[in-house]
Design a protein around this motif. Sequence first.
Motif, PDB file in Angstrom:
ATOM      1  N   LYS A   1       0.780  -1.210  -0.153  1.00 59.03           N
ATOM      2  CA  LYS A   1       0.055   0.174  -0.080  1.00 59.03           C
ATOM      3  C   LYS A   1       0.781   1.098   0.034  1.00 59.03           C
ATOM      4  N   THR A   2       1.927   1.198   0.674  1.00 58.14           N
ATOM      5  CA  THR A   2       2.830   2.406   0.879  1.00 58.14           C
ATOM      6  C   THR A   2       3.647   2.463  -0.413  1.00 58.14           C
ATOM      7  N   LEU A   3       4.041   1.637  -1.284  1.00 59.15           N
ATOM      8  CA  LEU A   3       4.530   1.692  -2.503  1.00 59.15           C
ATOM      9  C   LEU A   3       3.595   2.171  -3.537  1.00 59.15           C
ATOM     10  N   SER A   4       2.344   1.889  -3.534  1.00 60.56           N
ATOM     11  CA  SER A   4       1.391   2.333  -4.182  1.00 60.56           C
ATOM     12  C   SER A   4       1.189   3.987  -4.268  1.00 60.56           C
ATOM     13  N   LEU A   5       1.285   4.238  -2.897  1.00 60.31           N
ATOM     14  CA  LEU A   5       1.109   5.534  -2.721  1.00 60.31           C
ATOM     15  C   LEU A   5       2.490   6.558  -3.149  1.00 60.31           C
ATOM     16  N   MET A   6       3.672   5.819  -2.777  1.00 61.43           N
ATOM     17  CA  MET A   6       4.657   6.287  -3.564  1.00 61.43           C
ATOM     18  C   MET A   6       4.866   6.318  -5.064  1.00 61.43           C
ATOM     19  N   ALA A   7       4.271   5.437  -5.764  1.00 58.47           N
ATOM     20  CA  ALA A   7       3.998   5.547  -7.129  1.00 58.47           C
ATOM     21  C   ALA A   7       3.151   6.445  -7.709  1.00 58.47           C
ATOM     22  N   GLN A   8       2.063   6.578  -6.956  1.00 61.44           N
ATOM     23  CA  GLN A   8       1.096   7.801  -7.262  1.00 61.44           C
ATOM     24  C   GLN A   8       1.728   9.043  -7.183  1.00 61.44           C
ATOM     25  N   GLU A   9       2.608   9.318  -6.178  1.00 66.13           N
ATOM     26  CA  GLU A   9       3.282  10.692  -5.873  1.00 66.13           C
ATOM     27  C   GLU A   9       4.136  11.002  -7.093  1.00 66.13           C
TER      28      GLU A   9
END
Length: 204
Positions: free
Chosen positions: A7-15
Amino acid sequence: MMIKEAKTLSLMAQEVGRKKDARKWTDFADKTSKLVNERMWDETTGFYYSVDKKNHSFTFMTRDLKRQEIIGFLALWAGVAPPDRAAILFKTLSDPSKFWRSYGIPSLSAQDPWYSPDVDYCCKWNGPVWLLWNYMVYEGLKQYGYTNEAKALAMKMMACVTTQLSKNHNFWESYSPDNEVLNCPPNYIWDSIMAKILIEDANY
């Protein structure tokens, strides 16, 4: 933990504008969450347990894996538990005869026959309080709306630390959930998680 990382990696990728990677990590988190709920939740006892890797049973060799450990509450921290299961977990967590002890959440339920609250050697996971894992439970409570209870847990963690600092001026590897006597390695850096507690919830 893998779900939380995804979930954290997904948020980073979105950023950084990597939408495809964001979807990939979200899909991984969703798929893994589904499997955790299908395989690791026991409806009879209302808890998440470890399972055998090969057949997903609650038995490994001759050992019963249905032991209520602090890891069962990571389903709250990772946002895996549906609201109805979160409520059941909270009931178990807030039971003083199991996990809601004087100085925090023990690594093993106090009702388990292997429970040992005494911190009398290094690296015990059958009773002592580990502050980083308590912080995960604290975060999980907040995510599911148990704000007052999260504050209460923060107070328990703070009492456990301040009691020892006033007695012997040390942070410790782990702490007893029930008493003030410790005999384990002192001055562990991971106890600095208490600074984050102070920043997030400074009503002490």
